[in-house]
Design a protein around this motif. Structure first.
Motif, PDB file in Angstrom:
ATOM      1  N   ASN A  52      35.397  34.634  42.164  1.00 25.96           N
ATOM      2  CA  ASN A  52      36.258  33.611  42.754  1.00 25.96           C
ATOM      3  C   ASN A  52      36.728  33.945  44.159  1.00 25.96           C
ATOM      4  N   GLY A  53      35.924  34.654  44.911  1.00 22.13           N
ATOM      5  CA  GLY A  53      36.193  34.763  46.340  1.00 22.13           C
ATOM      6  C   GLY A  53      36.354  36.140  46.919  1.00 22.13           C
ATOM      7  N   LEU A  54      36.690  37.141  46.098  1.00 22.61           N
ATOM      8  CA  LEU A  54      36.841  38.484  46.643  1.00 22.61           C
ATOM      9  C   LEU A  54      35.498  39.195  46.676  1.00 22.61           C
ATOM     10  N   SER A  55      35.303  40.003  47.697  1.00 29.01           N
ATOM     11  CA  SER A  55      34.117  40.845  47.762  1.00 29.01           C
ATOM     12  C   SER A  55      34.225  41.937  46.704  1.00 29.01           C
ATOM     13  N   PRO A  56      33.109  42.378  46.120  1.00 27.31           N
ATOM     14  CA  PRO A  56      33.177  43.497  45.182  1.00 27.31           C
ATOM     15  C   PRO A  56      33.867  44.722  45.782  1.00 27.31           C
ATOM     16  N   SER A  57      33.724  44.909  47.076  1.00 28.69           N
ATOM     17  CA  SER A  57      34.363  46.054  47.724  1.00 28.69           C
ATOM     18  C   SER A  57      35.869  45.917  47.789  1.00 28.69           C
ATOM     19  N   GLN A  58      36.403  44.756  47.356  1.00 28.81           N
ATOM     20  CA  GLN A  58      37.842  44.526  47.376  1.00 28.81           C
ATOM     21  C   GLN A  58      38.437  44.481  45.972  1.00 28.81           C
ATOM     22  N   VAL A  59      37.675  44.922  44.980  1.00 25.92           N
ATOM     23  CA  VAL A  59      38.148  44.858  43.600  1.00 25.92           C
ATOM     24  C   VAL A  59      38.177  46.256  42.988  1.00 25.92           C
ATOM     25  N   GLY A  60      39.364  46.668  42.522  1.00 27.28           N
ATOM     26  CA  GLY A  60      39.533  47.958  41.857  1.00 27.28           C
ATOM     27  C   GLY A  60      40.213  47.783  40.512  1.00 27.28           C
ATOM     28  N   LEU A  61      40.010  48.747  39.629  1.00 29.82           N
ATOM     29  CA  LEU A  61      40.563  48.702  38.274  1.00 29.82           C
ATOM     30  C   LEU A  61      41.782  49.617  38.185  1.00 29.82           C
ATOM     31  N   SER A 114      44.013  32.993  37.962  1.00 37.22           N
ATOM     32  CA  SER A 114      43.505  31.775  38.594  1.00 37.22           C
ATOM     33  C   SER A 114      43.735  31.836  40.099  1.00 37.22           C
ATOM     34  N   THR A 115      42.874  31.157  40.846  1.00 42.06           N
ATOM     35  CA  THR A 115      43.039  31.112  42.300  1.00 42.06           C
ATOM     36  C   THR A 115      44.262  30.300  42.713  1.00 42.06           C
ATOM     37  N   SER A 116      44.918  29.636  41.764  1.00 44.25           N
ATOM     38  CA  SER A 116      46.121  28.872  42.082  1.00 44.25           C
ATOM     39  C   SER A 116      47.376  29.731  42.094  1.00 44.25           C
ATOM     40  N   THR A 117      47.299  30.976  41.622  1.00 46.36           N
ATOM     41  CA  THR A 117      48.474  31.844  41.617  1.00 46.36           C
ATOM     42  C   THR A 117      48.747  32.361  43.023  1.00 46.36           C
ATOM     43  N   GLU A 118      49.988  32.718  43.288  1.00 47.77           N
ATOM     44  CA  GLU A 118      50.371  33.148  44.631  1.00 47.77           C
ATOM     45  C   GLU A 118      49.663  34.440  45.041  1.00 47.77           C
ATOM     46  N   TYR A 119      49.528  35.384  44.126  1.00 45.38           N
ATOM     47  CA  TYR A 119      48.859  36.638  44.470  1.00 45.38           C
ATOM     48  C   TYR A 119      47.393  36.403  44.815  1.00 45.38           C
ATOM     49  N   PHE A 120      46.724  35.562  44.032  1.00 46.36           N
ATOM     50  CA  PHE A 120      45.307  35.296  44.308  1.00 46.36           C
ATOM     51  C   PHE A 120      45.167  34.557  45.632  1.00 46.36           C
ATOM     52  N   LYS A 121      46.068  33.602  45.883  1.00 47.99           N
ATOM     53  CA  LYS A 121      46.026  32.891  47.158  1.00 47.99           C
ATOM     54  C   LYS A 121      46.239  33.854  48.319  1.00 47.99           C
ATOM     55  N   LEU A 122      47.157  34.806  48.145  1.00 49.17           N
ATOM     56  CA  LEU A 122      47.388  35.796  49.197  1.00 49.17           C
ATOM     57  C   LEU A 122      46.137  36.633  49.440  1.00 49.17           C
ATOM     58  N   ASN A 152      55.544  35.000  47.967  1.00 44.55           N
ATOM     59  CA  ASN A 152      55.222  33.763  48.657  1.00 44.55           C
ATOM     60  C   ASN A 152      53.964  34.034  49.470  1.00 44.55           C
ATOM     61  N   ALA A 153      52.843  33.474  49.018  1.00 47.07           N
ATOM     62  CA  ALA A 153      51.552  33.785  49.642  1.00 47.07           C
ATOM     63  C   ALA A 153      51.522  33.401  51.118  1.00 47.07           C
ATOM     64  N   GLN A 154      52.108  32.268  51.462  1.00 51.81           N
ATOM     65  CA  GLN A 154      52.075  31.803  52.849  1.00 51.81           C
ATOM     66  C   GLN A 154      52.760  32.793  53.785  1.00 51.81           C
ATOM     67  N   HIS A 155      53.975  33.177  53.454  1.00 56.28           N
ATOM     68  CA  HIS A 155      54.741  34.005  54.378  1.00 56.28           C
ATOM     69  C   HIS A 155      54.376  35.487  54.287  1.00 56.28           C
ATOM     70  N   MET A 156      54.012  35.971  53.101  1.00 55.22           N
ATOM     71  CA  MET A 156      53.530  37.348  53.039  1.00 55.22           C
ATOM     72  C   MET A 156      52.183  37.460  53.750  1.00 55.22           C
ATOM     73  N   GLY A 157      51.361  36.427  53.632  1.00 53.51           N
ATOM     74  CA  GLY A 157      50.095  36.430  54.369  1.00 53.51           C
ATOM     75  C   GLY A 157      50.325  36.483  55.872  1.00 53.51           C
ATOM     76  N   ALA A 158      51.299  35.706  56.337  1.00 51.10           N
ATOM     77  CA  ALA A 158      51.624  35.720  57.767  1.00 51.10           C
ATOM     78  C   ALA A 158      52.128  37.092  58.184  1.00 51.10           C
ATOM     79  N   ALA A 159      52.936  37.722  57.325  1.00 50.40           N
ATOM     80  CA  ALA A 159      53.471  39.052  57.635  1.00 50.40           C
ATOM     81  C   ALA A 159      52.354  40.077  57.750  1.00 50.40           C
TER      82      ALA A 159
END
Length: 341
Positions: free
Chosen positions: A258-267, A203-211, A171-178
Motif C-alpha cells: 500500500n505504498g511504502l518501499s520494502p526498504s521502509q518496512v521493519g518488524l 489502513s491507508t486512512s489512518t493518520e500514521y499511514f498517511k504520515l 496529526n499527519a498534516q502538521h507532523m508531516g510539515a514538521a
C-alpha cells in the motif's frame, strides 16, 4: 513503547475488523515505486536493526550509550519530552536516574558516546513519545516549533535524526510539515523512523499511514510495533494472532502493498517477554518472517503475494531489555540481517 516494560494485553481484533470493513485494505501494489530517495539512508546498510536506549531506569538495565552492541545500526534514545514553555517543541537531557545509576553520566558523556557510536557506523536518533510521552503537533506553529527544537537537539547532541513514537495520536498534516521542515534544515542524510502501533497501520486512512506516505521521500523506516496488540487483520483479510510468524508477515504485507518501499518496512518486536505485555517471540521467529518476506521461505500458513528482497529489517524494544538476555535479539536477528543479501 512501554516505559515500565509491562503493558496490558490489548485485544484489537474487533476494532481492526471494523476498521477494515469501513475503509477497506487496498492491495494495489506500489512496492516497486522508485520515487523514494535513498539519500537519507545512504550511510546505513541495506538491512538494519534498530533498538531503543533507555533514558530512564525501569528495572531492566541501565547502560551507557557506548555500551550498545555494534549489531544495532540505528539507536533511538528514548525519549525526548514535551517542552512546556513552547507548544510542539521537545527537550532532552540525560535523566538524573540514569546519571545516578551510572555513577555520574553527564550530557557531555552522552554526547561523546553518540560520537563513538557514529565512528563505528551507527546512527543515533532522538525518539519522541513512547507509552507515556505526549507531544502534540496539530497546527503550523507547533510544527515549526517541533522542527526547530529537534534540529537544535541534533546540533547539540549530534543526533542523526528523529524517531516518531507518539502513541496518543498524531496529526499527519502538521507532523508531516514538521518533518519536511526538519529535512530542509538538516539536509541529506537525515534519519527518520516511525514506530506506530499495529492498529495505526491497518489502513491507508489512518493518520500514521498517511504520515508515512506523505513523507516517503525522506522516510527511512517504519518499525511497526508487532506487540501489545492482540489479533489483527492481515493483508488477506484474515485475522492473525500476535506472537506468530504469520502475524508478522501478514501485517507487514499491508504496508508493503500500500505504498511504502520494502526498504521502509521493519518488524518491531520485544527483546524479552518482560519488555511488553504480549507479542514476544523467539528471535528465530523474527528471522523466519524476514526470510518469508525477502525470499518466500519459512512462511508458515500465510505467504505474501510476492517477495521483498529489500525489506529493511527489524527493531526491538529495547536494547536495555535485550541486555538482560545477553543480547540474544541483537545476536540472532542482527546477525541474520547482516548476512542477508
Amino acid at each position: 513503547m512501554s516505559v515500565t516494560g509491562k503493558r496490558y494485553w490489548r485485544v484489537a481484533a474487533v476494532a481492526a475488523i471494523a476498521l477494515a470493513a469501513s475503509t477497506g485494505i487496498a492491495l494495489t501494489s506500489h512496492a516497486d515505486d522508485t520515487s523514494t530517495k535513498d539519500s537519507s539512508t545512504a550511510e546505513l546498510p541495506k538491512h538494519t536493526l534498530t533498538g531503543y536506549w533507555h533514558n530512564f531506569d525501569n528495572g531492566s538495565t541501565v547502560k551507557r550509550l557506548s555500551d550498545v552492541p555494534a549489531e544495532y545500526n540505528i539507536v533511538a534514545a528514548a525519549f525526548a519530552e514535551a517542552d512546556a514553555s513552547k507548544p510542539g517543541a521537545v527537550t532532552f537531557g540525560v535523566s538524573p536516574e540514569v546519571s545516578d545509576a551510572l555513577g555520574g553520566y553527564s550530557d557531555d558523556d552522552f554526547k561523546a558516546d553518540v560520537k563513538a557510536l557514529q565512528d563505528k557506523g551507527q546512527h543515533v536518533i532522538l525518539s519522541v513519545g513512547g507509552e507515556k510521552g505526549n507531544v502534540v503537533v496539530d497546527d503550523a506553529t507547533k510544527a515549526a516549533n517541533f522542527a526547530s527544537s529537534v534540529k537544535s537537539l541534533m546540533d547539540e547532541y549530534g543526533f542523526n535524526g528523529v524517531d516518531i513514537d507518539l502513541e496518543h495520536g498524531i496529526n499527519a498534516q502538521h507532523m508531516g510539515a514538521a518533518l519536511k521542515d526538519l529535512s530542509s534544515q538538516a539536509g541529506d542524510g537525515l534519519t527518520i523512523t516511525m514506530a506506530p502501533q499495529t492498529i495505526d497501520m491497518q489502513s491507508t486512512s489512518t493518520e500514521y499511514f498517511k504520515l508515512a506516505l506523505d513523507i516517503k521521500d525522506i522516510l527511512t523506516v517504519v518499525n511497526m510495533q508487532y506487540y501489545n496488540s492482540g489479533s489483527m487483520n492481515g493483508c488477506d483479510g484474515q485475522v492473525y494472532a500476535q506472537g506468530t510468524v504469520e502475524f508478522l508477515t501478514s501485517l507487514a504485507c499491508i504496508q508493503l502493498e500500500n505504498g511504502l518501499s520494502p526498504s521502509q518496512v521493519g518488524l518491531g518486536l520485544p527483546a524479552t517477554s518482560q519488555a511488553a505485555g504480549g507479542g514476544h517471540v523467539d528471535p528465530a521467529v523474527v528471522n523466519a518472517a524476514l526470510d518469508c518476506l525477502a525470499k518466500g521461505e519459512n512462511c508458515g500458513s500465510h505467504k505474501p503475494p510476492k517477495t521483498y528482497p529489500d525489506i529493511r529489517g527489524a527493531m526491538t524494544w529495547s536494547i536495555n531489555w535485550d541486555a538482560t538476555s545477553d543480547y540474544a535479539f541483537a545476536k540472532t536477528v542482527g546477525g541474520h540481517l547482516s548476512e542477508m543479501p
